[in-house]
Design a protein around this motif. Sequence first.
Motif, PDB file in Angstrom:
ATOM      1  N   LYS A 133      49.673  52.097  68.090  1.00 43.37           N
ATOM      2  CA  LYS A 133      48.085  52.013  68.215  1.00 43.37           C
ATOM      3  C   LYS A 133      47.522  52.339  66.678  1.00 43.37           C
ATOM      4  O   LYS A 133      46.466  51.719  66.374  1.00 43.37           O
ATOM      5  N   SER A 134      48.090  53.419  66.165  1.00 44.19           N
ATOM      6  CA  SER A 134      47.375  53.905  64.952  1.00 44.19           C
ATOM      7  C   SER A 134      47.349  53.015  63.788  1.00 44.19           C
ATOM      8  O   SER A 134      46.469  52.650  63.092  1.00 44.19           O
ATOM      9  N   LEU A 135      48.850  52.197  63.806  1.00 49.31           N
ATOM     10  CA  LEU A 135      48.650  51.187  62.758  1.00 49.31           C
ATOM     11  C   LEU A 135      47.503  50.025  63.230  1.00 49.31           C
ATOM     12  O   LEU A 135      47.138  49.586  62.298  1.00 49.31           O
ATOM     13  N   LEU A 136      47.837  49.705  64.255  1.00 45.09           N
ATOM     14  CA  LEU A 136      46.896  48.533  64.655  1.00 45.09           C
ATOM     15  C   LEU A 136      45.239  48.996  64.300  1.00 45.09           C
ATOM     16  O   LEU A 136      44.853  48.010  63.907  1.00 45.09           O
ATOM     17  N   ALA A 137      44.909  50.382  64.593  1.00 42.68           N
ATOM     18  CA  ALA A 137      43.615  50.610  64.360  1.00 42.68           C
ATOM     19  C   ALA A 137      43.216  50.497  62.944  1.00 42.68           C
ATOM     20  O   ALA A 137      41.966  50.048  62.613  1.00 42.68           O
ATOM     21  N   LEU A 194      41.686  48.269  75.608  1.00 40.90           N
ATOM     22  CA  LEU A 194      43.048  47.549  75.254  1.00 40.90           C
ATOM     23  C   LEU A 194      44.173  48.668  75.445  1.00 40.90           C
ATOM     24  O   LEU A 194      44.367  49.693  75.053  1.00 40.90           O
ATOM     25  N   CYS A 195      45.317  47.958  76.075  1.00 37.41           N
ATOM     26  CA  CYS A 195      46.482  48.806  76.060  1.00 37.41           C
ATOM     27  C   CYS A 195      47.655  48.077  75.316  1.00 37.41           C
ATOM     28  O   CYS A 195      48.055  46.758  75.632  1.00 37.41           O
ATOM     29  N   LEU A 196      48.129  48.479  74.448  1.00 36.93           N
ATOM     30  CA  LEU A 196      49.115  48.038  73.341  1.00 36.93           C
ATOM     31  C   LEU A 196      50.463  48.136  74.013  1.00 36.93           C
ATOM     32  O   LEU A 196      50.638  49.428  74.272  1.00 36.93           O
ATOM     33  N   ALA A 209      45.957  44.789  79.101  1.00 33.50           N
ATOM     34  CA  ALA A 209      47.675  44.967  78.368  1.00 33.50           C
ATOM     35  C   ALA A 209      47.672  43.744  77.471  1.00 33.50           C
ATOM     36  O   ALA A 209      47.409  42.704  77.933  1.00 33.50           O
ATOM     37  N   CYS A 210      48.169  43.909  76.229  1.00 29.70           N
ATOM     38  CA  CYS A 210      48.190  42.854  75.384  1.00 29.70           C
ATOM     39  C   CYS A 210      49.128  43.202  74.287  1.00 29.70           C
ATOM     40  O   CYS A 210      49.417  44.307  74.185  1.00 29.70           O
ATOM     41  N   ALA A 239      45.289  41.909  70.725  1.00 34.18           N
ATOM     42  CA  ALA A 239      44.470  43.043  70.361  1.00 34.18           C
ATOM     43  C   ALA A 239      43.694  43.029  68.850  1.00 34.18           C
ATOM     44  O   ALA A 239      42.476  43.189  69.232  1.00 34.18           O
ATOM     45  N   LEU A 240      44.360  42.279  68.103  1.00 35.71           N
ATOM     46  CA  LEU A 240      43.279  42.289  66.715  1.00 35.71           C
ATOM     47  C   LEU A 240      42.284  41.087  67.000  1.00 35.71           C
ATOM     48  O   LEU A 240      41.188  41.288  66.367  1.00 35.71           O
ATOM     49  N   ASP A 241      42.556  40.052  67.896  1.00 36.73           N
ATOM     50  CA  ASP A 241      41.616  39.141  68.082  1.00 36.73           C
ATOM     51  C   ASP A 241      40.354  39.870  68.880  1.00 36.73           C
ATOM     52  O   ASP A 241      39.115  39.565  68.412  1.00 36.73           O
TER      53      ASP A 241
END
Length: 211
Positions: A22-26, A133-135, A186-187, A192-194
């Motif tokens: 999550k943190s990396l994606l954010a 979103l749920c990663l 859930a994705c 999630a980036l999109d």
Amino acid sequence: MSSQPPIPTRVVLLCGPSGSGKSLLAARSGLPVLRLDDFYKEGDDPTLPRVTGSSDIDWDHPDSWDADAAVAAIEELCRTGRTDIPVYDLSLSARTGADSIDIGRTPAFIAEGIFAAEIVGRCREAGVLADALCLSRGPVTTFRRRFLRDLKEGRKSVPFLLRRGWRLMRAERSIVARQSALGAHACDRDEALDRLAAAAAGRCAATRTAV
């Protein structure tokens, strides 16, 4: 010629099992980020839940977290663009100070943490939800990422990390199912980036994640 009204600021709630990225994606999204881990209760709080059959504090239970304070911070950020937040040290299980976050005028920001799904309904009712979103990356991958991260950061003792990691690996599918039931989509990382890019452009997906 009249100017267009400003796009209101809304929040993207980003949840997922501990270690799912999550943190990396954010950080990769480029959006301002509110760390929901800073709203954990302190280790001497008598209301902290325990792992069944163990003396370990259950830091993965929603009752270990101050949802009211988190929602208040999110609403203030959406309304004013700034708020004061606690600074929490996971290795000490304690708040070590306070800080402020200023996101300025932006269509969206991310509030990320394992309990983000718990406040989807409250944020939707308050009219501040852009998306939820749920990663998820799969139990084995998540276990490895979580253990290496927590070991590197010295979050807890090695025996505690192994006990917690094994318990969470077995529970991962049910964790994702619960967060989805609470309204988080859930994705994988790419989807999630999109959706984060859509939120950054002011396109609200909250109605698509409603339950």
